[in-house]
Design a protein around this motif. Structure first.
Motif, mmCIF file in Angstrom:
data_model
loop_
_atom_site.group_PDB
_atom_site.id
_atom_site.type_symbol
_atom_site.label_atom_id
_atom_site.label_comp_id
_atom_site.label_asym_id
_atom_site.label_seq_id
_atom_site.Cartn_x
_atom_site.Cartn_y
_atom_site.Cartn_z
ATOM 1 N N UNK A 162 0.858 -1.176 0.000
ATOM 2 C CA UNK A 162 0.000 0.000 0.000
ATOM 3 C C UNK A 162 0.893 1.224 0.000
ATOM 4 N N UNK A 163 0.343 2.344 -0.359
ATOM 5 C CA UNK A 163 1.105 3.585 -0.407
ATOM 6 C C UNK A 163 1.562 4.003 0.987
ATOM 7 N N UNK A 164 2.788 4.483 1.083
ATOM 8 C CA UNK A 164 3.319 4.982 2.348
ATOM 9 C C UNK A 164 3.754 6.432 2.173
ATOM 10 N N UNK A 165 3.559 7.220 3.213
ATOM 11 C CA UNK A 165 3.972 8.623 3.209
ATOM 12 C C UNK A 165 4.733 8.911 4.491
ATOM 13 N N UNK A 166 5.973 9.384 4.342
ATOM 14 C CA UNK A 166 6.769 9.833 5.476
ATOM 15 C C UNK A 166 6.751 11.355 5.494
ATOM 16 N N UNK A 172 1.725 22.145 12.487
ATOM 17 C CA UNK A 172 0.303 22.218 12.135
ATOM 18 C C UNK A 172 0.045 21.762 10.706
ATOM 19 N N UNK A 173 0.887 22.196 9.764
ATOM 20 C CA UNK A 173 0.712 21.782 8.377
ATOM 21 C C UNK A 173 0.807 20.270 8.252
ATOM 22 N N UNK A 174 1.722 19.665 8.994
ATOM 23 C CA UNK A 174 1.873 18.207 8.952
ATOM 24 C C UNK A 174 0.610 17.504 9.420
ATOM 25 N N UNK A 180 -5.478 14.385 5.670
ATOM 26 C CA UNK A 180 -5.982 14.168 4.313
ATOM 27 C C UNK A 180 -5.368 12.912 3.709
ATOM 28 N N UNK A 181 -4.072 12.690 3.951
ATOM 29 C CA UNK A 181 -3.386 11.535 3.379
ATOM 30 C C UNK A 181 -3.965 10.223 3.876
ATOM 31 N N UNK A 182 -4.370 10.175 5.139
ATOM 32 C CA UNK A 182 -5.019 8.971 5.665
ATOM 33 C C UNK A 182 -6.301 8.697 4.886
ATOM 34 N N UNK A 183 -7.060 9.744 4.590
ATOM 35 C CA UNK A 183 -8.268 9.580 3.791
ATOM 36 C C UNK A 183 -7.988 9.119 2.370
ATOM 37 N N UNK A 184 -6.784 9.385 1.876
ATOM 38 C CA UNK A 184 -6.372 8.940 0.548
ATOM 39 C C UNK A 184 -5.722 7.559 0.589
ATOM 40 N N UNK A 185 -5.833 6.879 1.730
ATOM 41 C CA UNK A 185 -5.376 5.500 1.916
ATOM 42 C C UNK A 185 -3.860 5.372 2.014
ATOM 43 N N UNK A 186 -3.170 6.428 2.444
ATOM 44 C CA UNK A 186 -1.745 6.317 2.714
ATOM 45 C C UNK A 186 -1.521 5.786 4.131
ATOM 46 N N UNK A 187 -0.470 5.010 4.283
ATOM 47 C CA UNK A 187 0.019 4.625 5.597
ATOM 48 C C UNK A 187 1.006 5.720 5.994
ATOM 49 N N UNK A 188 0.634 6.555 6.957
ATOM 50 C CA UNK A 188 1.370 7.786 7.229
ATOM 51 C C UNK A 188 2.251 7.628 8.473
ATOM 52 N N UNK A 297 -5.168 24.536 2.876
ATOM 53 C CA UNK A 297 -5.035 24.734 1.434
ATOM 54 C C UNK A 297 -3.657 24.299 0.943
ATOM 55 N N UNK A 298 -2.634 24.578 1.737
ATOM 56 C CA UNK A 298 -1.283 24.157 1.355
ATOM 57 C C UNK A 298 -1.190 22.630 1.347
ATOM 58 N N UNK A 299 -1.833 21.983 2.322
ATOM 59 C CA UNK A 299 -1.855 20.517 2.356
ATOM 60 C C UNK A 299 -2.522 19.960 1.104
ATOM 61 N N UNK A 300 -3.624 20.565 0.686
ATOM 62 C CA UNK A 300 -4.311 20.136 -0.546
ATOM 63 C C UNK A 300 -3.388 20.305 -1.745
ATOM 64 N N UNK A 301 -2.686 21.436 -1.796
ATOM 65 C CA UNK A 301 -1.768 21.709 -2.896
ATOM 66 C C UNK A 301 -0.670 20.651 -2.979
ATOM 67 N N UNK A 302 -0.100 20.295 -1.823
ATOM 68 C CA UNK A 302 0.975 19.298 -1.796
ATOM 69 C C UNK A 302 0.465 17.934 -2.248
#
Length: 341
Positions: A162-166, A172-174, A180-188, A297-302
């Protein structure tokens, strides 16, 4: 493999070990608009218990009703099609014109679900070939991006990492990015050795560690289903982690910062003896240019940029933060002349 698909495999393996009759359902084809994509899976137990989804609820209800009425009576895999007629589309809640085709597979020892689950948990990309006539299953080495296919009475599906994100930094941005990344099915995984930044974290489903980021990059053994985002603004934390991440097969490595800071970061990476090819993999300034101001918004952009890279979408230069800001600045410079004309 998305987390829900891993949960389906876990349920199948656990039910079989406990002696429950169960079936494994896979979406193999869709026509028109359909609620779930090809490859979506579901497990259904003889008592009607379900894990996963193939339609968002409507077709599941039909499958559950059939199991509760008759039990699990299939002895071989069966292909089912829903939504051919307008009446069926209405009955099953499919969008107008939507049709979905499923393979429903009765499970047993021959299904090799324990083996498949173990391989998935070890992050091994695996091809599962199901013989629709006998129900026999073969497992072999998978190929990245190999599509699911149903042909010659065989169903071939790919299961694996599965997708992983480090995320480097626990500010706060993190938190917004991880949510959002958890909702996109990333293992964060969020990594930050600074205690003052970790104390307020309480996001379910996110692993928070206090190791040095470069050590975490090495321990995670990043592969082509992994991404790294550096958000600390601190070269002592970001640069060493980026150096290690850019040497891996991670499909995305990015760092926050201004255009000037990004240029300085690249110079520092050269001093760390990274090659130009490795430095060229770095995304920075990170994200797409959408005029984002707030952390959300920055999180969405990334994540929009990360998603485009994952999906192999080539983005025009003006959609990057650097390109977009340059285009906006040029438009601002041209405005007085246009008004005077």
């Amino acid at each position: 493999m998305d987390s829900i698909d891993l949960e389906v495999l876990q349920a199948c393996a656990a039910w079989l070990r406990a002696g429950h009759a169960c079936e494994y359902v896979t979406v193999v084809r869709t026509w028109g608009s359909s609620p779930r994509p090809v490859g979506a899976t579901m497990a259904i137990r003889a008592d009607g218990q379900v894990v996963g989804s193939v339609s968002g609820g409507c077709i599941e209800d039909d499958l559950i009703a059939a199991v509760r009425e008759k039990g699990i009576v299939r002895t071989a895999p069966e292909v089912l099609t829903y939504g051919i007629s307008a009446d069926e589309a209405h009955r099953f809640g499919l969008p107008c014109g939507g049709t979905i085709q499923l393979v429903v597979e009765p499970l047993g020892a021959h299904s090799r679900m324990d083996e498949l689950l173990a391989l998935a948990q070890r992050r091994v990309l695996t091809r599962r070939t199901l013989d629709l006539d006998s129900g026999a299953v073969a497992l072999s080495e998978g190929v990245a991006d190999e599509p699911l296919r149903l042909e010659d009475r065989r169903l071939v599906s790919i299961h694996g990492p599965r997708l992983r994100l480090l995320v480097i930094g626990a500010g706060q941005l993190s938190q917004f990015l991880a949510q959002i990344a958890v909702g996109l099915e990333y293992q964060v995984t969020v990594c930050d050795p600074r205690e003052e930044y970790r104390g307020s974290w309480s996001l379910p489903g996110v692993r928070v560690v206090h190791t040095m980021p470069d050590d975490e990059v090495l321990s995670m053994r990043l592969d082509n289903r992994s991404a790294v985002v550096a958000l600390t603004h601190d070269p002592k934390l970001d640069d060493m982690a980026l150096m290690e991440a850019l040497k891996t097969d991670a499909f995305y490595v990015g760092a926050i910062g201004s255009r000037a800071n990004n240029a300085r970061r690249r110079e520092r990476l050269r001093e760390l003896e990274l090659t130009e090819e490795q430095i060229g993999k770095l995304h920075g300034p990170i994200g797409l240019y959408i005029g984002s101001k707030t952390p959300y918004e920055i999180a969405v952009s990334i994540l929009a940029e990360l998603t485009a890279v994952k999906n192999g979408v080539a983005l025009p230069a003006q959609m990057s933060v650097e390109g977009g800001k340059a285009l906006a600045a040029q438009a601002a410079d041209d405005l007085p002349a246009a008004l005077a004309a």
